[in-house]
Write a protein that holds these residues in place. Structure first.
Motif, short mmCIF file in Angstrom:
data_model
loop_
_atom_site.label_atom_id
_atom_site.label_comp_id
_atom_site.label_asym_id
_atom_site.label_seq_id
_atom_site.Cartn_x
_atom_site.Cartn_y
_atom_site.Cartn_z
N TYR A 18 117.29 52.11 21.76
CA TYR A 18 117.42 50.68 22.10
C TYR A 18 116.12 49.92 21.78
O TYR A 18 115.43 49.43 22.68
CB TYR A 18 117.74 50.52 23.59
CG TYR A 18 118.93 51.31 24.06
CD1 TYR A 18 120.22 51.01 23.62
CD2 TYR A 18 118.77 52.37 24.95
CE1 TYR A 18 121.31 51.75 24.05
CE2 TYR A 18 119.86 53.10 25.40
CZ TYR A 18 121.13 52.78 24.94
OH TYR A 18 122.22 53.51 25.37
N PRO A 19 115.77 49.80 20.50
CA PRO A 19 114.49 49.17 20.16
C PRO A 19 114.41 47.71 20.59
O PRO A 19 113.31 47.19 20.79
CB PRO A 19 114.42 49.30 18.63
CG PRO A 19 115.82 49.53 18.17
CD PRO A 19 116.52 50.24 19.29
N ASP A 20 115.55 47.06 20.75
CA ASP A 20 115.53 45.63 21.10
C ASP A 20 115.91 45.38 22.56
O ASP A 20 116.23 44.24 22.92
CB ASP A 20 116.51 44.86 20.20
CG ASP A 20 116.14 45.01 18.74
OD1 ASP A 20 114.93 45.01 18.44
OD2 ASP A 20 117.06 45.16 17.90
N ALA A 21 115.89 46.41 23.39
CA ALA A 21 116.31 46.22 24.79
C ALA A 21 115.46 45.15 25.47
O ALA A 21 114.23 45.20 25.43
CB ALA A 21 116.18 47.54 25.54
N LYS A 176 109.19 47.20 29.27
CA LYS A 176 110.06 47.78 28.25
C LYS A 176 110.92 48.89 28.84
O LYS A 176 112.13 48.96 28.60
CB LYS A 176 109.20 48.31 27.09
CG LYS A 176 109.99 48.90 25.95
CD LYS A 176 110.75 47.83 25.20
CE LYS A 176 111.64 48.43 24.13
NZ LYS A 176 112.29 47.45 23.30
N VAL A 177 110.29 49.77 29.62
CA VAL A 177 111.04 50.91 30.18
C VAL A 177 112.10 50.42 31.17
O VAL A 177 113.20 50.98 31.24
CB VAL A 177 110.08 51.94 30.83
CG1 VAL A 177 110.86 53.02 31.56
CG2 VAL A 177 109.19 52.56 29.75
N HIS A 178 111.78 49.40 31.93
CA HIS A 178 112.78 48.81 32.82
C HIS A 178 114.05 48.46 32.03
O HIS A 178 115.16 48.83 32.42
CB HIS A 178 112.19 47.56 33.49
CG HIS A 178 113.19 46.69 34.18
ND1 HIS A 178 113.71 46.98 35.43
CD2 HIS A 178 113.80 45.54 33.78
CE1 HIS A 178 114.57 46.05 35.77
NE2 HIS A 178 114.65 45.17 34.80
N HIS A 179 113.88 47.77 30.91
CA HIS A 179 115.04 47.36 30.12
C HIS A 179 115.69 48.55 29.42
O HIS A 179 116.93 48.58 29.25
CB HIS A 179 114.65 46.27 29.12
CG HIS A 179 114.27 44.99 29.80
ND1 HIS A 179 115.14 44.30 30.62
CD2 HIS A 179 113.11 44.29 29.83
CE1 HIS A 179 114.54 43.23 31.10
NE2 HIS A 179 113.31 43.20 30.63
N LEU A 180 114.91 49.54 29.03
CA LEU A 180 115.49 50.73 28.41
C LEU A 180 116.41 51.46 29.39
O LEU A 180 117.52 51.88 29.04
CB LEU A 180 114.39 51.68 27.95
CG LEU A 180 113.54 51.23 26.75
CD1 LEU A 180 112.37 52.19 26.53
CD2 LEU A 180 114.39 51.12 25.49
#
Ligand code: SF4
Length: 209
Positions: A18-21, A176-180
């Motif tokens: 998910y590079p664009d999460a 970023k990790v939150h959204h991943l």
């Protein structure tokens, strides 16, 4: 429990999946983000976006929403869960911001969590998204995925999940990790039907059933 090597492999792999999460709520100001997050309790972001599209056109800021009638807000947001309570909450929250913060959203955790109807997760989302503060909001997806794969044990509280992720991650990676984790929970490791058969993490996952 997931060791550091497997944890890093999991996060690196999610980054590739998910590079664009990123946040899937639509908003144009800190105030609108705050309202959208309050509305998102037990509702999907897609459902929230459908109602905020009209809500924010008519009531774009705290001054406008503070003066809205309860019945009109209900008529706009009635398609989402808990709409009665949410209509009351967002009007009261707007009145409080108008009366105490000149309509602005405050930027500290203490102030945010003192706002009516704003809890730890909502405050963390606002701080992380709009005030560039390293925080880890724990929503239902972050909690479920963290427990299933074994970042924390199954009896952990949401605060345990938050603390463990903050401990293991570089502050700059929290957002970023939150959204991943949300993307992985929302689209792959779903609540009722996790795709364990095709999961690239089944060899390290702690899920038992
Ligand atoms: S194996 Fe299943 S429960 Fe474990 S992370 Fe993958 S989808 Fe989720």
């Amino acid at each position: 429990m997931l060791n550091n090597k497997d944890f890093n492999y999991f996060i690196d792999s999610l980054n590739k999946m998910y590079p664009d999460a990123d946040c899937e709520l639509n908003y144009n100001s800190v105030f609108q983000l705050l309202i959208a997050v309050v509305l998102s309790a037990q509702t999907t972001d897609i459902q929230v976006n459908k109602v905020t599209n009209n809500l924010f056109k008519k009531y774009p800021d705290a001054f406008a929403l503070a003066n809205a009638s309860y019945s009109d807000v209900i008529s706009i947001i009635h398609s989402i869960g808990l709409y009665n309570a949410k209509a009351k909450n967002i009007i009261n929250l707007s009145k409080y911001l108008k009366d105490n913060y000149n309509g602005e959203v405050p930027s500290t955790f203490e102030e945010l969590t003192s706002l009516p109807g704003v809890g730890r997760k909502t405050a963390n989302v606002v701080l992380m998204m709009e005030f560039n503060t390293p925080r880890m909001p724990v929503d239902t997806h972050v909690e479920r995925v963290s427990k299933r794969i074994g970042i924390v044990d199954k009896n952990s509280t949401t605060l345990d999940v938050e603390n463990e992720l903050v401990k293991r991650l570089d502050p700059k990676d929290l957002r970023k990790v939150h959204h991943l984790l949300i993307h992985f929970g929302r689209y792959f490791c779903k609540s009722k039907s996790p795709n364990c058969i095709e999961c690239p993490f089944k060899s390290i996952c702690n899920k038992e059933d």
